[in-house]
Design a protein around this motif. Structure first.
Motif, PDB file in Angstrom:
ATOM      1  N   ASP A 198       0.909  -1.307  -0.282  1.00  8.27           N
ATOM      2  CA  ASP A 198       0.330   0.483   0.009  1.00  8.27           C
ATOM      3  C   ASP A 198       1.211   1.552  -0.183  1.00  8.27           C
ATOM      4  OD1 ASP A 198      -2.306  -1.569  -0.163  1.00  8.27           O
ATOM      5  OD2 ASP A 198      -2.523  -1.636   2.023  1.00  8.27           O
ATOM      6  N   LYS A 199       2.182   0.713   0.155  1.00 16.18           N
ATOM      7  CA  LYS A 199       3.138   2.342  -0.094  1.00 16.18           C
ATOM      8  C   LYS A 199       3.737   2.948  -1.096  1.00 16.18           C
ATOM      9  CE  LYS A 199       4.988   0.799   4.827  1.00 16.18           C
ATOM     10  NZ  LYS A 199       6.334   1.304   5.540  1.00 16.18           N
ATOM     11  N   VAL A 200       3.377   3.807  -1.975  1.00 17.99           N
ATOM     12  CA  VAL A 200       3.987   4.124  -2.780  1.00 17.99           C
ATOM     13  C   VAL A 200       4.922   5.643  -2.715  1.00 17.99           C
ATOM     14  CG1 VAL A 200       3.653   6.199  -5.485  1.00 17.99           C
ATOM     15  CG2 VAL A 200       1.601   3.863  -3.671  1.00 17.99           C
TER      16      VAL A 200
ATOM     17  N   GLY B 180      11.876  10.807  -1.271  1.00 19.04           N
ATOM     18  CA  GLY B 180      12.049  10.521   0.207  1.00 19.04           C
ATOM     19  C   GLY B 180      10.433  10.733   0.354  1.00 19.04           C
ATOM     20  N   THR B 181       9.603  11.359   0.163  1.00 14.71           N
ATOM     21  CA  THR B 181       8.098  11.080   0.208  1.00 14.71           C
ATOM     22  C   THR B 181       7.724   9.534  -0.125  1.00 14.71           C
ATOM     23  OG1 THR B 181       7.838  13.545   0.723  1.00 14.71           O
ATOM     24  CG2 THR B 181       6.055  12.347   0.471  1.00 14.71           C
ATOM     25  N   MET B 182       6.843   9.289   0.766  1.00 13.26           N
ATOM     26  CA  MET B 182       5.945   8.271   1.355  1.00 13.26           C
ATOM     27  C   MET B 182       4.540   8.527   1.096  1.00 13.26           C
ATOM     28  SD  MET B 182       8.442   5.665   1.018  1.00 13.26           S
ATOM     29  CE  MET B 182       7.380   3.942   0.921  1.00 13.26           C
ATOM     30  N   LEU B 183       4.017   7.715   0.733  1.00 15.65           N
ATOM     31  CA  LEU B 183       2.575   8.101   0.091  1.00 15.65           C
ATOM     32  C   LEU B 183       2.054   7.136   0.002  1.00 15.65           C
ATOM     33  CD1 LEU B 183       2.988  10.186  -2.897  1.00 15.65           C
ATOM     34  CD2 LEU B 183       2.760  11.028  -0.915  1.00 15.65           C
ATOM     35  N   TYR B 184       0.436   6.911   0.412  1.00 19.33           N
ATOM     36  CA  TYR B 184      -0.306   5.705   1.154  1.00 19.33           C
ATOM     37  C   TYR B 184      -1.651   5.815   0.467  1.00 19.33           C
ATOM     38  CZ  TYR B 184       3.161   6.691   4.408  1.00 19.33           C
ATOM     39  OH  TYR B 184       4.582   7.093   5.170  1.00 19.33           O
ATOM     40  N   ARG B 185      -2.101   4.100   0.760  1.00 20.05           N
ATOM     41  CA  ARG B 185      -3.524   4.379  -0.389  1.00 20.05           C
ATOM     42  C   ARG B 185      -4.402   3.192   0.817  1.00 20.05           C
ATOM     43  NH1 ARG B 185      -0.753   1.806  -4.796  1.00 20.05           N
ATOM     44  NH2 ARG B 185      -1.470   3.391  -5.920  1.00 20.05           N
ATOM     45  N   ASN B 186      -4.202   2.182   0.621  1.00 23.11           N
ATOM     46  CA  ASN B 186      -4.868   0.922   1.697  1.00 23.11           C
ATOM     47  C   ASN B 186      -4.615   0.499   2.808  1.00 23.11           C
ATOM     48  OD1 ASN B 186      -6.779   1.275  -0.150  1.00 23.11           O
ATOM     49  ND2 ASN B 186      -6.157  -0.294  -1.654  1.00 23.11           N
ATOM     50  N   SER B 187      -3.638   1.409   3.756  1.00 20.76           N
ATOM     51  CA  SER B 187      -3.358   1.542   4.973  1.00 20.76           C
ATOM     52  C   SER B 187      -2.153   2.200   4.777  1.00 20.76           C
ATOM     53  CB  SER B 187      -2.412  -0.241   4.612  1.00 20.76           C
ATOM     54  OG  SER B 187      -1.393  -0.200   3.912  1.00 20.76           O
TER      55      SER B 187
ATOM     56  N   ASP C  70      -2.093   6.596 -14.651  1.00 23.89           N
ATOM     57  CA  ASP C  70      -2.564   5.617 -15.011  1.00 23.89           C
ATOM     58  C   ASP C  70      -3.504   5.279 -12.931  1.00 23.89           C
ATOM     59  OD1 ASP C  70      -0.853   4.150 -13.502  1.00 23.89           O
ATOM     60  OD2 ASP C  70       0.160   3.851 -15.677  1.00 23.89           O
ATOM     61  N   GLU C  71      -4.300   3.864 -13.573  1.00 21.82           N
ATOM     62  CA  GLU C  71      -4.926   3.682 -12.235  1.00 21.82           C
ATOM     63  C   GLU C  71      -4.327   3.034 -11.649  1.00 21.82           C
ATOM     64  OE1 GLU C  71      -5.952  -0.426 -13.818  1.00 21.82           O
ATOM     65  OE2 GLU C  71      -7.819   0.563 -13.881  1.00 21.82           O
ATOM     66  N   LYS C  72      -2.894   2.572 -11.444  1.00 23.76           N
ATOM     67  CA  LYS C  72      -1.601   2.249 -10.355  1.00 23.76           C
ATOM     68  C   LYS C  72      -1.293   3.409  -9.100  1.00 23.76           C
ATOM     69  CE  LYS C  72       0.295  -1.167 -13.376  1.00 23.76           C
ATOM     70  NZ  LYS C  72       1.432  -1.617 -13.846  1.00 23.76           N
ATOM     71  N   ASP C  73      -1.493   4.791  -9.604  1.00 26.70           N
ATOM     72  CA  ASP C  73      -1.115   6.137  -8.970  1.00 26.70           C
ATOM     73  C   ASP C  73      -2.715   5.999  -8.244  1.00 26.70           C
ATOM     74  OD1 ASP C  73       0.709   7.083  -8.189  1.00 26.70           O
ATOM     75  OD2 ASP C  73      -0.380   8.411  -9.105  1.00 26.70           O
ATOM     76  N   TYR C  74      -3.809   5.810  -8.348  1.00 28.19           N
ATOM     77  CA  TYR C  74      -4.912   6.505  -7.986  1.00 28.19           C
ATOM     78  C   TYR C  74      -5.296   6.512  -6.665  1.00 28.19           C
ATOM     79  CZ  TYR C  74     -10.393   7.107  -7.920  1.00 28.19           C
ATOM     80  OH  TYR C  74     -11.658   7.456  -7.409  1.00 28.19           O
ATOM     81  N   ARG C  75      -5.826   7.255  -5.650  1.00 22.81           N
ATOM     82  CA  ARG C  75      -5.545   7.429  -4.378  1.00 22.81           C
ATOM     83  C   ARG C  75      -6.726   8.193  -3.757  1.00 22.81           C
ATOM     84  NH1 ARG C  75      -0.156   8.003  -5.079  1.00 22.81           N
ATOM     85  NH2 ARG C  75      -0.241   9.969  -4.213  1.00 22.81           N
ATOM     86  N   LEU C  76      -7.454   8.200  -2.891  1.00 21.86           N
ATOM     87  CA  LEU C  76      -8.763   8.240  -1.547  1.00 21.86           C
ATOM     88  C   LEU C  76      -8.155   9.995  -1.303  1.00 21.86           C
ATOM     89  CD1 LEU C  76     -10.638   6.110  -1.107  1.00 21.86           C
ATOM     90  CD2 LEU C  76     -11.159   7.604  -2.751  1.00 21.86           C
ATOM     91  N   PHE C  77      -8.500  10.962  -1.704  1.00 22.19           N
ATOM     92  CA  PHE C  77      -8.566  11.609  -0.565  1.00 22.19           C
ATOM     93  C   PHE C  77      -9.312  11.527   0.477  1.00 22.19           C
ATOM     94  CE2 PHE C  77      -9.782  16.170   0.292  1.00 22.19           C
ATOM     95  CZ  PHE C  77      -9.253  16.039   1.607  1.00 22.19           C
TER      96      PHE C  77
END
Length: 547
Positions: free
Chosen positions: A252-254, A259-266, A503-510
């Motif tokens: 779930d980490k992008v 160096g910033t980590m972005l998060y998806r479903n956890s 694309d959808e691999k980078d899709y995340r929710l705010f």
């Protein structure tokens, strides 16, 4: 406000203070939050009391919502737990149509007698209001669903997790921030559970169990010698999930920019807090102030979600378009004339924005809205063209439509339900394309992650947005961190400058946990999904310079 009310509110932290006091309910022991005061059969019996009473009193339509609303808010600072708030609110709201007019009443006496009296009051209010009603209420048809249930598909109920485990995690995140250079840090964990039972004279008996969670923090770094300081907020997103969101998973980490980590479903709150402290220090020591001018903006989803919320979500609410919100929050540049023209260019051909009350993990995900309409997805902007708005049962006839969009909501049993924003999201690009590729395609630009301060006019047209972290892009490469960045545009110009979407691999929710609307004001929770997106030639100002 009474002093005891102020004291209780003050303990909720920054986000909690946005909640109206009436929605919080009464303080309860944490173990009481796992009780079940009524089973489904008991709720149905009470609902039938309301529906039968309403019809006997002359109502042509009636619905009842029996609701139990649970909140737990934990607030910490550095190595201390500052506050823990557990609240429960339980009652019933009855809405009726009599003489072609709405009436509403609510009661916290959830007994047959209490509900009967509240229903009679609702009918009496409707009949009194009908003397001033110019046109009768017109409801879009809804077929009764019978007895159905829906639950947020959680893996771990946050209210079942020991408070000590949750506070330990927040304090661990605080410690990680302090160890990496933070001068101060506060963290919060908001958890909400809505247990809602809806029934109507059309034959629906709907039992829903809805969960939401939001971990967040603010890190501050101070340079004692110069007196300069910078803050960095969490890059988490409020989610319609259980405590599983707080258990980080590698998949779930992008890996974001620099160096910033972005998060998806956890979400890894400890890791994010450590990175936040380092970035806050970097903002003071090595980052430079932005030079004003035109830039190509690369906006990551946690940032772009807020821009979607303000420049698309709110202006496409039908009640705002009609002027019903003018006194509280303004109107909308997106008029019905623009919608009916069928050719209003809201954005570039790449812009496809949709409403969706079923999106997994989103804050607005429900099976049915608060007037018994099954949730669904519909287009708002298609290939850049403005094609639809958000409307509920008594509004859609104004659009020449005969089906509600299913976006009716009330913050509690004691408040009447009305049209609220569903999840509004930007569809990802169709071709494979990553944020790294997008950076390489930019000669002069700025990458922005996370939310910041913003301003937008009363028609949701002219705006200014900041962010959490900013990085300069030069000739396809990251050239270092920037400070004092904000971009200015208007809604139509901005969305027409949309040039590329990952694309959808980078899709995340705010998400927005406390979105306010209405008089009396109510709050709702709503998510906005997107992938990293590029907007060309946007005006950037320096917020640190004075004229």
């Amino acid at each position: 406000m009474k002093r005891r009310d102020f004291v209780q509110l003050a303990g909720l932290g920054i986000g909690g203070m946005l909640l109206p006091f009436s929605t919080l309910g009464n303080p309860v022991p944490v173990e009481a939050m796992l009780d079940s005061p009524l089973d489904t059969s008991q709720k149905k019996q009470l609902a039938d009391v309301a529906l039968n009473t309403a019809k006997a009193a002359g109502a042509t339509y009636a619905d009842i919502r029996i609701g139990r609303y649970l909140n737990q808010f934990i607030t910490t600072r550095e190595n201390k737990v500052q506050n823990l708030v557990n609240t429960e609110s339980f009652g019933a709201g009855i809405r009726v149509i009599a003489n072609g007019t709405w009436g509403f009443a609510a009661t916290n006496l959830v007994t047959a007698d209490g509900i009967r009296k509240a229903t009679q009051q609702a009918v009496a209010i409707a009949k009194a209001n009908s003397k001033f009603q110019k046109e009768p209420v017109r409801l879009a048809p809804v077929k009764g669903h019978g007895e159905v249930t829906w639950k947020t598909p959680i893996q771990k109920n946050a209210f079942e997790v020991p408070v000590s485990e949750k506070t330990d995690l927040l304090l661990k995140a605080n410690a990680a921030a302090l160890q990496n250079g933070a001068s101060f840090v506060n963290s919060n964990l908001f958890q909400i559970n809505e247990q809602k039972y809806f029934a109507s004279t059309e034959g629906s008996y709907i039992d829903q169990d809805i969960h939401r969670i939001w971990p967040t923090f603010t890190v501050s770094a101070i340079d004692r010698a110069s007196g300069k300081f910078k803050t960095r907020d969490a890059l988490s997103a409020p989610m319609g999930m259980g405590y599983e969101y707080m258990i980080p998973k590698a998949e779930d980490k992008v890996k974001g920019i620099a160096g910033t980590m972005l998060y998806r479903n956890s979400y890894d709150i400890v890791e994010d807090a450590a990175i936040a402290a380092k970035q806050a220090k970097e903002m003071i020591t090595t980052s430079k102030s932005v030079e004003p001018g035109k830039y190509d903006l690369v906006l990551e989803p946690n940032h772009l979600g807020l821009t979607i919320h303000e420049s698309v979500g709110h202006p496409l609410e039908l009640d705002r378009i009609l002027g019903y919100e003018a006194n509280y929050a303004g109107t909308s540049f997106a008029s019905l004339e623009k919608l009916k023209s069928g050719n209003f260019k809201y954005g570039s051909n790449l812009v496809n924005i949709f409403a969706d009350k079923q999106q997994p993990g989103s804050l607005g995900a429900v099976g049915y809205d608060d007037e018994g309409v099954k949730s669904r997805r519909w287009d708002l902007i298609k290939d850049g063209i403005f094609v639809n708005v958000q409307a509920i049962r008594d509004q859609v006839h104004m659009l020449g439509q005969n089906e509600s969009h299913g976006c009716c909501y009330s913050q509690s049993w004691s408040d009447v339900q009305f049209q609220r924003m569903p999840n509004v999201s930007l569809a990802p690009g169709k071709d494979p394309y990553s944020p790294e590729q997008m950076i390489k395609d930019v000669e002069k630009g700025i990458y922005i992650a996370g939310r910041g301060s913003f301003s937008i006019d009363q028609q949701r047209y002219n705006f200014q947005f900041g962010g959490t972290v900013f990085y300069e892009i030069k000739n396809g490469q990251i050239a270092g961190m920037l400070n004092d960045v904000a971009y200015q545009s208007n809604t139509q110009e901005f969305w027409n400058s949309c040039a590329k979407i990952c694309d959808e691999k980078d899709y995340r929710l705010f998400g927005s946990f406390f979105d306010g609307k209405g008089q009396p004001s109510q709050v709702s929770a709503v998510s906005h999904g997107s992938a990293t997106t590029r907007f060309n030639g946007v005006n950037v100002i320096n917020t640190g310079r004075t004229i």
